[in-house]
Design a protein around this motif. Sequence first.
Motif, PDB file in Angstrom:
ATOM      1  N   TYR A 131       4.749   1.244 -12.002  1.00  0.00           N
ATOM      2  CA  TYR A 131       4.435   0.192 -12.968  1.00  0.00           C
ATOM      3  C   TYR A 131       5.550  -0.858 -13.109  1.00  0.00           C
ATOM      4  CZ  TYR A 131       0.698   3.433 -14.012  1.00  0.00           C
ATOM      5  OH  TYR A 131      -0.386   4.273 -13.887  1.00  0.00           O
ATOM      6  N   GLY A 132       6.060  -1.291 -11.950  1.00  0.00           N
ATOM      7  CA  GLY A 132       7.005  -2.399 -11.948  1.00  0.00           C
ATOM      8  C   GLY A 132       8.464  -2.031 -12.123  1.00  0.00           C
ATOM      9  N   SER A 241       1.668  11.151  -5.760  1.00  0.00           N
ATOM     10  CA  SER A 241       1.303  10.244  -4.676  1.00  0.00           C
ATOM     11  C   SER A 241       1.821  10.785  -3.352  1.00  0.00           C
ATOM     12  CB  SER A 241       1.903   8.856  -4.933  1.00  0.00           C
ATOM     13  OG  SER A 241       1.401   8.316  -6.135  1.00  0.00           O
ATOM     14  N   PHE A 242       0.910  11.025  -2.416  1.00  0.00           N
ATOM     15  CA  PHE A 242       1.319  11.612  -1.145  1.00  0.00           C
ATOM     16  C   PHE A 242       1.823  10.546  -0.178  1.00  0.00           C
ATOM     17  CE2 PHE A 242       1.078  13.659   2.939  1.00  0.00           C
ATOM     18  CZ  PHE A 242       1.402  14.982   2.670  1.00  0.00           C
ATOM     19  N   PHE A 243       1.272   9.328  -0.283  1.00  0.00           N
ATOM     20  CA  PHE A 243       1.632   8.256   0.646  1.00  0.00           C
ATOM     21  C   PHE A 243       2.326   7.107  -0.069  1.00  0.00           C
ATOM     22  CE2 PHE A 243      -2.199  10.271   2.431  1.00  0.00           C
ATOM     23  CZ  PHE A 243      -1.733  10.620   3.690  1.00  0.00           C
ATOM     24  N   LYS A 244       3.190   6.430   0.668  1.00  0.00           N
ATOM     25  CA  LYS A 244       3.818   5.212   0.177  1.00  0.00           C
ATOM     26  C   LYS A 244       2.853   4.039   0.344  1.00  0.00           C
ATOM     27  CE  LYS A 244       7.492   5.736   2.867  1.00  0.00           C
ATOM     28  NZ  LYS A 244       8.826   5.508   3.475  1.00  0.00           N
ATOM     29  N   ASN A 245       2.968   3.050  -0.531  1.00  0.00           N
ATOM     30  CA  ASN A 245       2.196   1.833  -0.370  1.00  0.00           C
ATOM     31  C   ASN A 245       2.785   1.028   0.781  1.00  0.00           C
ATOM     32  OD1 ASN A 245       0.433   2.270  -2.586  1.00  0.00           O
ATOM     33  ND2 ASN A 245       2.014   1.565  -3.984  1.00  0.00           N
ATOM     34  N   PRO A 246       1.981   0.715   1.804  1.00  0.00           N
ATOM     35  CA  PRO A 246       2.533   0.010   2.963  1.00  0.00           C
ATOM     36  C   PRO A 246       2.793  -1.467   2.672  1.00  0.00           C
ATOM     37  CG  PRO A 246       0.177   0.278   3.210  1.00  0.00           C
ATOM     38  CD  PRO A 246       0.550   1.026   1.964  1.00  0.00           C
ATOM     39  N   GLU A 247       3.772  -2.017   3.369  1.00  0.00           N
ATOM     40  CA  GLU A 247       4.015  -3.453   3.335  1.00  0.00           C
ATOM     41  C   GLU A 247       3.656  -4.033   4.694  1.00  0.00           C
ATOM     42  OE1 GLU A 247       7.888  -4.504   2.008  1.00  0.00           O
ATOM     43  OE2 GLU A 247       7.662  -3.554   0.049  1.00  0.00           O
ATOM     44  N   ILE A 248       2.884  -5.097   4.691  1.00  0.00           N
ATOM     45  CA  ILE A 248       2.446  -5.719   5.937  1.00  0.00           C
ATOM     46  C   ILE A 248       2.773  -7.204   5.899  1.00  0.00           C
ATOM     47  CG2 ILE A 248       0.599  -4.034   6.263  1.00  0.00           C
ATOM     48  CD1 ILE A 248      -1.398  -6.123   5.286  1.00  0.00           C
ATOM     49  N   PRO A 249       2.876  -7.856   7.066  1.00  0.00           N
ATOM     50  CA  PRO A 249       3.137  -9.303   7.094  1.00  0.00           C
ATOM     51  C   PRO A 249       2.032 -10.080   6.375  1.00  0.00           C
ATOM     52  CG  PRO A 249       3.492  -8.338   9.264  1.00  0.00           C
ATOM     53  CD  PRO A 249       2.840  -7.282   8.418  1.00  0.00           C
ATOM     54  N   GLY A 265      -3.328  -7.091  -2.932  1.00  0.00           N
ATOM     55  CA  GLY A 265      -2.011  -7.196  -2.315  1.00  0.00           C
ATOM     56  C   GLY A 265      -1.028  -7.842  -3.264  1.00  0.00           C
ATOM     57  N   TYR A 266       0.241  -7.468  -3.111  1.00  0.00           N
ATOM     58  CA  TYR A 266       1.291  -7.954  -4.000  1.00  0.00           C
ATOM     59  C   TYR A 266       2.454  -8.454  -3.157  1.00  0.00           C
ATOM     60  CZ  TYR A 266      -1.601  -5.107  -7.054  1.00  0.00           C
ATOM     61  OH  TYR A 266      -2.688  -4.562  -7.712  1.00  0.00           O
ATOM     62  N   PRO A 267       2.681  -9.771  -3.130  1.00  0.00           N
ATOM     63  CA  PRO A 267       3.768 -10.323  -2.313  1.00  0.00           C
ATOM     64  C   PRO A 267       5.110  -9.713  -2.691  1.00  0.00           C
ATOM     65  CG  PRO A 267       2.331 -12.069  -3.128  1.00  0.00           C
ATOM     66  CD  PRO A 267       1.938 -10.813  -3.847  1.00  0.00           C
ATOM     67  N   THR A 268       5.895  -9.378  -1.663  1.00  0.00           N
ATOM     68  CA  THR A 268       7.237  -8.842  -1.906  1.00  0.00           C
ATOM     69  C   THR A 268       8.245  -9.852  -1.362  1.00  0.00           C
ATOM     70  OG1 THR A 268       7.123  -7.562   0.162  1.00  0.00           O
ATOM     71  CG2 THR A 268       6.416  -6.467  -1.849  1.00  0.00           C
ATOM     72  N   THR A 269       9.137  -9.427  -0.531  1.00  0.00           N
ATOM     73  CA  THR A 269      10.154 -10.331   0.001  1.00  0.00           C
ATOM     74  C   THR A 269       9.912 -10.596   1.478  1.00  0.00           C
ATOM     75  OG1 THR A 269      11.596  -8.444   0.483  1.00  0.00           O
ATOM     76  CG2 THR A 269      11.896  -9.555  -1.642  1.00  0.00           C
ATOM     77  N   VAL A 273       3.582  -8.352   2.220  1.00  0.00           N
ATOM     78  CA  VAL A 273       2.660  -8.078   1.122  1.00  0.00           C
ATOM     79  C   VAL A 273       2.486  -6.565   1.011  1.00  0.00           C
ATOM     80  CG1 VAL A 273       0.327  -8.405   0.227  1.00  0.00           C
ATOM     81  CG2 VAL A 273       1.445 -10.259   1.488  1.00  0.00           C
ATOM     82  N   LYS A 274       2.650  -6.044  -0.204  1.00  0.00           N
ATOM     83  CA  LYS A 274       2.448  -4.616  -0.443  1.00  0.00           C
ATOM     84  C   LYS A 274       0.978  -4.368  -0.764  1.00  0.00           C
ATOM     85  CE  LYS A 274       5.652  -2.393  -2.590  1.00  0.00           C
ATOM     86  NZ  LYS A 274       6.554  -1.890  -3.657  1.00  0.00           N
ATOM     87  N   VAL A 275       0.399  -3.409  -0.053  1.00  0.00           N
ATOM     88  CA  VAL A 275      -1.016  -3.085  -0.222  1.00  0.00           C
ATOM     89  C   VAL A 275      -1.133  -1.670  -0.802  1.00  0.00           C
ATOM     90  CG1 VAL A 275      -3.226  -2.795   0.957  1.00  0.00           C
ATOM     91  CG2 VAL A 275      -1.616  -4.552   1.740  1.00  0.00           C
ATOM     92  N   PRO A 276      -1.944  -1.465  -1.831  1.00  0.00           N
ATOM     93  CA  PRO A 276      -2.085  -0.125  -2.417  1.00  0.00           C
ATOM     94  C   PRO A 276      -2.707   0.866  -1.435  1.00  0.00           C
ATOM     95  CG  PRO A 276      -2.903  -1.816  -3.921  1.00  0.00           C
ATOM     96  CD  PRO A 276      -2.693  -2.479  -2.592  1.00  0.00           C
TER      97      PRO A 276
END
Length: 341
Positions: A131-132, A241-249, A265-269, A273-276
């Motif tokens: 939660y952030g 949570s068994f898996f990490k949220n992946p980050e993709i281009p 999706g949630y933009p990161t750095t 983009v982080k996808v649930p």
Amino acid sequence: MLTVQRAVSLRPYTTFGIAANADYFAEVASETDLQTLLQLPDLAKMPKLMLGGGSNILLTRDVPGLVVKLSIGGIEVVREDDLHIYIRVGAGVNWHELVLFCVDNNYAGMENLSLIPGTAGAAPMQNIGAYGVEVEQLVDHLEAIDINTGEKRRFAHADCQFGYRESVFKHELKGKYIITSVTFRLDKTPTFHTRYGAIQETLDEMGITDDKLSIRAISNAVIKIRRSKLPDPAEIGNAGSFFKNPEIPAAQFDALKTQFPALPGYPTTEGQVKVPAGWLIEQAGWKGYRHGDAGVHAKQALVLVNYGRATGNEILALAQQVQESVNRKFGIAINPEVNVL
């Protein structure tokens, strides 16, 4: 009293409740006990596995060598300044009990991390988050014992090399140090994080208006959310949570968005983009799936569960099937957050 036992079942010490045994087992309640244990000649050259709350591990076999259950307790205020208060916490302290301690004393920062299973010592190793908020935002420094020499070392924040669900203790220093205490820096004046997940919606349902907002209200909202969708390990074996949220281009995300308009999706750095992962798994058709006693939870697809007598290898096989399915459908690799042994 420090006691080393032979052939101990680890089922009670892991939240997955998997049947597996340790060749040797010892529980330590102090740094001194730990240093004494590590110096015992018969145990010095054995492989060693550290257990805190056992909430982030999947055992697929018996564990050779020595398993050490860390039960080092204690919470103490070590210093404070105008803005912050610093608390030193033993590695064996239950994480949720620590969060409640901070809420009760109006120490702000941990409230969004309520009800996460595990211990204080494991939190920075995994860099837990929800939660952030991630625990790296709260760690000032930590202390750890060198497994080979028994010497204590202080790790500053930068030494821990935190990343998303990562730290130096999962990579270069994996199996080399045992975290014994963590010093957290908490805020005297809270910064409320309510825009993540269903926190604001839950606060509204609870009748918490802006003028009533507090770290206790946020903690209660997070607890309510987690209890509504996550299984209690005391009732159904799981590791959260068994898996990490992946980050993709971002370009890949945009292309997938045209094919799957509901894809969140949630933009990161750096253009990522982080996808649930839970959304991906659910869309791939796994939510509520069960084969024997291994399954995917019916309310949260990110959680794999042991309904009773599943083996670690059965849970692992299911995890691999989920990974392959998500990759086929979306072209996204999802990786375990849980440590598999």
